[in-house]
Motif scaffolding. Structure first.
Motif, PDB file in Angstrom:
ATOM      1  N   SER A  60       0.855  -1.184   0.000  1.00  0.00           N
ATOM      2  CA  SER A  60       0.000   0.000   0.000  1.00  0.00           C
ATOM      3  C   SER A  60       0.895   1.240   0.000  1.00  0.00           C
ATOM      4  O   SER A  60       1.911   1.280   0.692  1.00  0.00           O
ATOM      5  CB  SER A  60      -0.886   0.035   1.240  1.00  0.00           C
ATOM      6  OG  SER A  60      -1.483   1.321   1.355  1.00  0.00           O
ATOM      7  N   GLY A  61       0.497   2.250  -0.777  1.00  0.00           N
ATOM      8  CA  GLY A  61       1.251   3.498  -0.805  1.00  0.00           C
ATOM      9  C   GLY A  61       0.729   4.552   0.147  1.00  0.00           C
ATOM     10  O   GLY A  61       1.307   5.639   0.246  1.00  0.00           O
ATOM     11  N   GLN A  62      -0.358   4.234   0.852  1.00  0.00           N
ATOM     12  CA  GLN A  62      -0.912   5.226   1.782  1.00  0.00           C
ATOM     13  C   GLN A  62       0.108   5.545   2.876  1.00  0.00           C
ATOM     14  O   GLN A  62       0.786   4.646   3.380  1.00  0.00           O
ATOM     15  CB  GLN A  62      -2.180   4.689   2.432  1.00  0.00           C
ATOM     16  CG  GLN A  62      -3.391   4.640   1.510  1.00  0.00           C
ATOM     17  CD  GLN A  62      -4.605   4.118   2.242  1.00  0.00           C
ATOM     18  OE1 GLN A  62      -5.036   4.685   3.236  1.00  0.00           O
ATOM     19  NE2 GLN A  62      -5.147   3.016   1.743  1.00  0.00           N
ATOM     20  N   GLY A  63       0.146   6.822   3.257  1.00  0.00           N
ATOM     21  CA  GLY A  63       1.119   7.287   4.238  1.00  0.00           C
ATOM     22  C   GLY A  63       1.203   6.408   5.469  1.00  0.00           C
ATOM     23  O   GLY A  63       2.295   6.058   5.922  1.00  0.00           O
ATOM     24  N   ARG A  64       0.056   5.988   5.968  1.00  0.00           N
ATOM     25  CA  ARG A  64       0.073   5.237   7.239  1.00  0.00           C
ATOM     26  C   ARG A  64       0.636   3.823   7.082  1.00  0.00           C
ATOM     27  O   ARG A  64       0.901   3.153   8.065  1.00  0.00           O
ATOM     28  CB  ARG A  64      -1.338   5.193   7.823  1.00  0.00           C
ATOM     29  CG  ARG A  64      -2.267   4.257   7.074  1.00  0.00           C
ATOM     30  CD  ARG A  64      -3.684   4.331   7.570  1.00  0.00           C
ATOM     31  NE  ARG A  64      -4.516   4.955   6.540  1.00  0.00           N
ATOM     32  CZ  ARG A  64      -5.791   4.694   6.371  1.00  0.00           C
ATOM     33  NH1 ARG A  64      -6.408   3.886   7.182  1.00  0.00           N
ATOM     34  NH2 ARG A  64      -6.462   5.273   5.401  1.00  0.00           N
ATOM     35  N   TYR A  65       0.782   3.345   5.827  1.00  0.00           N
ATOM     36  CA  TYR A  65       1.316   1.993   5.615  1.00  0.00           C
ATOM     37  C   TYR A  65       2.742   2.002   5.067  1.00  0.00           C
ATOM     38  O   TYR A  65       3.349   0.946   4.922  1.00  0.00           O
ATOM     39  CB  TYR A  65       0.439   1.203   4.645  1.00  0.00           C
ATOM     40  CG  TYR A  65      -0.933   0.880   5.161  1.00  0.00           C
ATOM     41  CD1 TYR A  65      -1.101   0.112   6.314  1.00  0.00           C
ATOM     42  CD2 TYR A  65      -2.076   1.311   4.476  1.00  0.00           C
ATOM     43  CE1 TYR A  65      -2.368  -0.195   6.784  1.00  0.00           C
ATOM     44  CE2 TYR A  65      -3.341   1.012   4.940  1.00  0.00           C
ATOM     45  CZ  TYR A  65      -3.486   0.260   6.092  1.00  0.00           C
ATOM     46  OH  TYR A  65      -4.732  -0.051   6.550  1.00  0.00           O
ATOM     47  N   ARG A  66       3.246   3.186   4.711  1.00  0.00           N
ATOM     48  CA  ARG A  66       4.571   3.203   4.041  1.00  0.00           C
ATOM     49  C   ARG A  66       5.684   2.670   4.927  1.00  0.00           C
ATOM     50  O   ARG A  66       6.704   2.213   4.420  1.00  0.00           O
ATOM     51  CB  ARG A  66       4.908   4.622   3.553  1.00  0.00           C
ATOM     52  CG  ARG A  66       4.238   4.956   2.240  1.00  0.00           C
ATOM     53  CD  ARG A  66       4.543   6.369   1.780  1.00  0.00           C
ATOM     54  NE  ARG A  66       3.343   6.967   1.208  1.00  0.00           N
ATOM     55  CZ  ARG A  66       3.071   8.262   1.178  1.00  0.00           C
ATOM     56  NH1 ARG A  66       3.930   9.135   1.676  1.00  0.00           N
ATOM     57  NH2 ARG A  66       1.951   8.699   0.654  1.00  0.00           N
ATOM     58  N   ASN A  67       5.485   2.737   6.256  1.00  0.00           N
ATOM     59  CA  ASN A  67       6.518   2.206   7.153  1.00  0.00           C
ATOM     60  C   ASN A  67       6.621   0.680   7.079  1.00  0.00           C
ATOM     61  O   ASN A  67       7.554   0.094   7.615  1.00  0.00           O
ATOM     62  CB  ASN A  67       6.293   2.686   8.591  1.00  0.00           C
ATOM     63  CG  ASN A  67       4.924   2.282   9.117  1.00  0.00           C
ATOM     64  OD1 ASN A  67       4.092   1.766   8.360  1.00  0.00           O
ATOM     65  ND2 ASN A  67       4.693   2.501  10.393  1.00  0.00           N
ATOM     66  N   LEU A  68       5.678   0.032   6.406  1.00  0.00           N
ATOM     67  CA  LEU A  68       5.773  -1.428   6.206  1.00  0.00           C
ATOM     68  C   LEU A  68       6.808  -1.786   5.140  1.00  0.00           C
ATOM     69  O   LEU A  68       7.366  -2.884   5.157  1.00  0.00           O
ATOM     70  CB  LEU A  68       4.424  -2.004   5.748  1.00  0.00           C
ATOM     71  CG  LEU A  68       3.266  -2.013   6.728  1.00  0.00           C
ATOM     72  CD1 LEU A  68       2.025  -2.583   6.040  1.00  0.00           C
ATOM     73  CD2 LEU A  68       3.605  -2.854   7.953  1.00  0.00           C
ATOM     74  N   TRP A  69       7.022  -0.866   4.190  1.00  0.00           N
ATOM     75  CA  TRP A  69       7.859  -1.203   3.022  1.00  0.00           C
ATOM     76  C   TRP A  69       9.195  -1.804   3.428  1.00  0.00           C
ATOM     77  O   TRP A  69       9.610  -2.823   2.893  1.00  0.00           O
ATOM     78  CB  TRP A  69       8.137   0.034   2.165  1.00  0.00           C
ATOM     79  CG  TRP A  69       6.981   0.683   1.489  1.00  0.00           C
ATOM     80  CD1 TRP A  69       5.644   0.339   1.595  1.00  0.00           C
ATOM     81  CD2 TRP A  69       7.025   1.809   0.594  1.00  0.00           C
ATOM     82  NE1 TRP A  69       4.882   1.194   0.833  1.00  0.00           N
ATOM     83  CE2 TRP A  69       5.694   2.094   0.210  1.00  0.00           C
ATOM     84  CE3 TRP A  69       8.064   2.600   0.098  1.00  0.00           C
ATOM     85  CZ2 TRP A  69       5.383   3.133  -0.667  1.00  0.00           C
ATOM     86  CZ3 TRP A  69       7.762   3.638  -0.769  1.00  0.00           C
ATOM     87  CH2 TRP A  69       6.429   3.898  -1.147  1.00  0.00           C
ATOM     88  N   GLU A  70       9.867  -1.127   4.387  1.00  0.00           N
ATOM     89  CA  GLU A  70      11.263  -1.487   4.673  1.00  0.00           C
ATOM     90  C   GLU A  70      11.422  -2.897   5.220  1.00  0.00           C
ATOM     91  O   GLU A  70      12.489  -3.488   5.102  1.00  0.00           O
ATOM     92  CB  GLU A  70      11.906  -0.473   5.622  1.00  0.00           C
ATOM     93  CG  GLU A  70      11.271  -0.441   6.992  1.00  0.00           C
ATOM     94  CD  GLU A  70      11.997   0.535   7.927  1.00  0.00           C
ATOM     95  OE1 GLU A  70      13.165   0.862   7.659  1.00  0.00           O
ATOM     96  OE2 GLU A  70      11.378   0.951   8.914  1.00  0.00           O
TER      97      GLU A  70
END
Ligand code: GTP
Ligand code: MG
Length: 171
Positions: A60-70
């Motif tokens: 997800s690219g939503q701000g609240r999910y971007r911390n999942l990327w790493e």
């Protein structure tokens, strides 16, 4: 038959850029979703090319999910980074997220290929792929192979060129 080489791909980019629409188009037609909805968290998808079997982490690219990327960077062997070419206001946000990605310790020193889609090229006021690459300063990426394609994910245009490039980088 011969078993295809398995490759993990991370699909990243801001919300609403078209990541899920792109991945959906790359799947065999009998596996495609009828309608694409905003991704919650992430979704694991699969598609094949002539020589490779891709497992995609569609984040997800939503701000609240971007911390999942790493948390998935270590697993990723290739990156697909999607930009909404019509979203001029958030181009600077896309650049910030890209720079954060490129400077992450799990990405920084790896020669991992990055495929950029300048998506939504069908929009009347869409920026060209050249303009998008200038705004994101892609020419500064010197230690990783990268490529940018203009795409229209709704019609499926431009996607094959990108995936062909990615396949060539991995073989
Ligand atoms: P998140 O899951 O929230 O991060 O978004 P996403 O990047 O996965 O975007 P998604 O694929 O859900 O697409 C968002 C919207 O853009 C949908 O309404 C798509 O139909 C639309 N869209 C995707 N690609 C294109 C395109 O190339 N052109 C146009 N006009 N619309 C597109
Ligand atoms: Mg999505």
């Amino acid at each position: 038959g011969l078993k295809k080489k398995e490759v993990n791909v991370l699909c990243l980019g801001l919300d609403n850029s078209g990541k899920t629409t792109i991945i959906n188009q790359l799947k065999p037609s009998n596996a495609q979703a009828q309608d694409v909805v905003p991704t919650i968290g992430f979704s694991i998808e699969k598609f094949k090319t002539s020589s490779l079997s891709f497992t995609v982490f569609d984040m997800s690219g939503q701000g609240r999910y971007r911390n999942l990327w790493e948390h998935y960077y270590k697993e990723g062997q290739a990156i697909i980074f999607v930009i909404d070419s019509g979203d001029k206001l958030r181009m600077v946000v896309a650049k910030e997220e890209l720079d954060t990605l490129l400077n992450h310790p799990d990405i920084k020193h790896r020669r991992i290929p990055i495929l950029f889609f300048a998506n939504k090229m069908d929009l009347r006021d869409a920026l060209s792929a050249v303009k998008v690459s200038q705004l994101l300063c892609l020419e500064n990426i010197k230690d990783k192979p990268w490529h940018i394609c203009a795409s229209d994910a709704v019609k499926g245009e431009g996607l094959q060129e990108g995936v062909d490039w990615l396949q060539d980088q991995i073989r």
